[in-house]
Design an enzyme around this catalytic site. Structure first.
Site, PDB file in Angstrom:
ATOM      1  N   HIS A  89      -8.303  -2.519  -6.204  1.00 49.57           N
ATOM      2  CA  HIS A  89      -8.340  -2.649  -4.706  1.00 49.57           C
ATOM      3  C   HIS A  89      -9.452  -1.795  -4.326  1.00 49.57           C
ATOM      4  CE1 HIS A  89      -7.045  -2.515  -0.613  1.00 49.57           C
ATOM      5  NE2 HIS A  89      -6.417  -3.776  -0.858  1.00 49.57           N
ATOM      6  N   SER A 124      -6.641  -9.069   6.502  1.00 49.86           N
ATOM      7  CA  SER A 124      -6.120  -9.387   7.861  1.00 49.86           C
ATOM      8  C   SER A 124      -5.491 -10.905   7.727  1.00 49.86           C
ATOM      9  CB  SER A 124      -7.253  -9.442   8.898  1.00 49.86           C
ATOM     10  OG  SER A 124      -7.640  -8.182   9.182  1.00 49.86           O
ATOM     11  N   GLU A 155     -11.270  -9.927  -1.252  1.00 48.72           N
ATOM     12  CA  GLU A 155     -10.770  -9.168  -0.034  1.00 48.72           C
ATOM     13  C   GLU A 155     -12.228  -8.555   0.514  1.00 48.72           C
ATOM     14  OE1 GLU A 155      -6.493  -7.895  -0.138  1.00 48.72           O
ATOM     15  OE2 GLU A 155      -7.475  -6.489  -1.111  1.00 48.72           O
ATOM     16  N   GLY A 185      -7.347  -4.599   7.045  1.00 55.23           N
ATOM     17  CA  GLY A 185      -6.819  -3.737   8.252  1.00 55.23           C
ATOM     18  C   GLY A 185      -7.416  -4.027   9.517  1.00 55.23           C
ATOM     19  N   LYS A 233       0.969  -1.112  -0.148  1.00 54.43           N
ATOM     20  CA  LYS A 233      -0.032  -0.030   0.028  1.00 54.43           C
ATOM     21  C   LYS A 233       0.876   1.242   0.124  1.00 54.43           C
ATOM     22  CE  LYS A 233      -3.389  -2.603   2.098  1.00 54.43           C
ATOM     23  NZ  LYS A 233      -4.851  -2.899   2.960  1.00 54.43           N
TER      24      LYS A 233
END
Ligand code: 13P
Length: 247
Positions: free
Chosen positions: A94, A210, A164, A170, A10
């Site tokens: 993303h 995660s 995702e 996160g 990122k």
């Protein structure tokens, strides 16, 4: 098929962070990976990371590209430029880009097509929000994202899907293995209808959100999970190496 452990740095990393690549190389020398390994650094580090990774199994990917090969698009980076800098893949769509920059499925597909034209593997991301999951819309949402983000020429060689769930990114939260398996199985079926059974079986479907050293083993053991797209835990080579060792 061979699984893939891909790290998405990122908007993290400066030249000094390349020391993590050196550490990862040492880990991989001591214990060769049972999977493919990739790091997707910020665009400023693609070339340096490709140089640092030379001679190791570590592949390099970008995090985004423009849909056009070149032109008057100040601040953007094309797939061709990433390939020229040493990348072999690029993440497109993303959820952070869909949220921060309003990227639509159609734009994501155009970016994936640009990646293909530049000889890059497109890592196409999709996933539901918590609200969508709670409303029971998960499978419909990811199916719609897949259908409209996937180029028609997609094969196992030029395309990877990354599931995702937005609420797992996160947060330290992850879906249960059964929930992950349900989505991946549905995506495999949808791929089959879209690009045919042969390509569908060759296209890797990664799980992201995660993934950590302590849950990688369980998540990577789920059927139809062909690897992981790892954010935070890919920044430190020691953690990423533990995830890779779980494959
Ligand atoms: P985290 O692993 O930090 O949850 O990020 C996942 C992700 O968004 C990878 O692309």
């Amino acid at each position: 098929m061979r699984q893939l452990a891909a790290g998405n740095w990122k908007m993290n990393g400066v030249t000094a962070s390349l020391s993590e690549v050196e550490v990862l190389k040492q880990h991989l020398k001591a214990r060769p990976a049972n999977c493919d390994v990739m790091i997707c650094p910020p665009a400023t580090l693609v070339m340096a990371l490709a140089e640092a990774a030379a001679g190791s199994p570590i592949q390099v990917g970008g995090q985004n590209c423009h849909a056009k090969a070149s032109g008057a698009h100040t601040g953007d980076v094309s797939a061709q430029m990433l390939a020229d800098a040493g990348a072999t893949a690029v993440i497109v769509g993303h959820s952070e880009r869909r949220a921060d920059h309003g990227e639509t499925n159609e734009q994501v597909r155009a970016k994936a097509e640009a990646a293909h034209a530049a000889g890059l593997t497109a890592i196409i991301c999709l996933g539901e929000t918590l609200k969508q999951r709670e409303a029971g819309e998960t499978l419909a949402v990811v199916h719609d994202q897949l259908q409209h983000s996937l180029p028609t020429d997609s094969t196992g060689a030029n395309t990877i899907i990354a599931y995702e769930p937005v609420w797992a990114i996160g947060t330290g939260l992850t879906p249960t293995p059964a929930q992950v398996g349900e989505v991946h199985q549905a995506l495999r079926g949808a791929l089959s209808a879209l690009v045919g059974p042969e390509a569908a079986h060759a296209i890797r479907i990664l799980y992201g959100g995660s993934v950590k050293p302590d849950n990688a083993d369980e998540l990577m053991g789920v059927g139809d999970v062909d690897g992981a797209l790892v954010g935070g835990a890919s920044l430190k080579a020691a953690d990423f190496a533990k995830i890779i060792a779980a494959f």
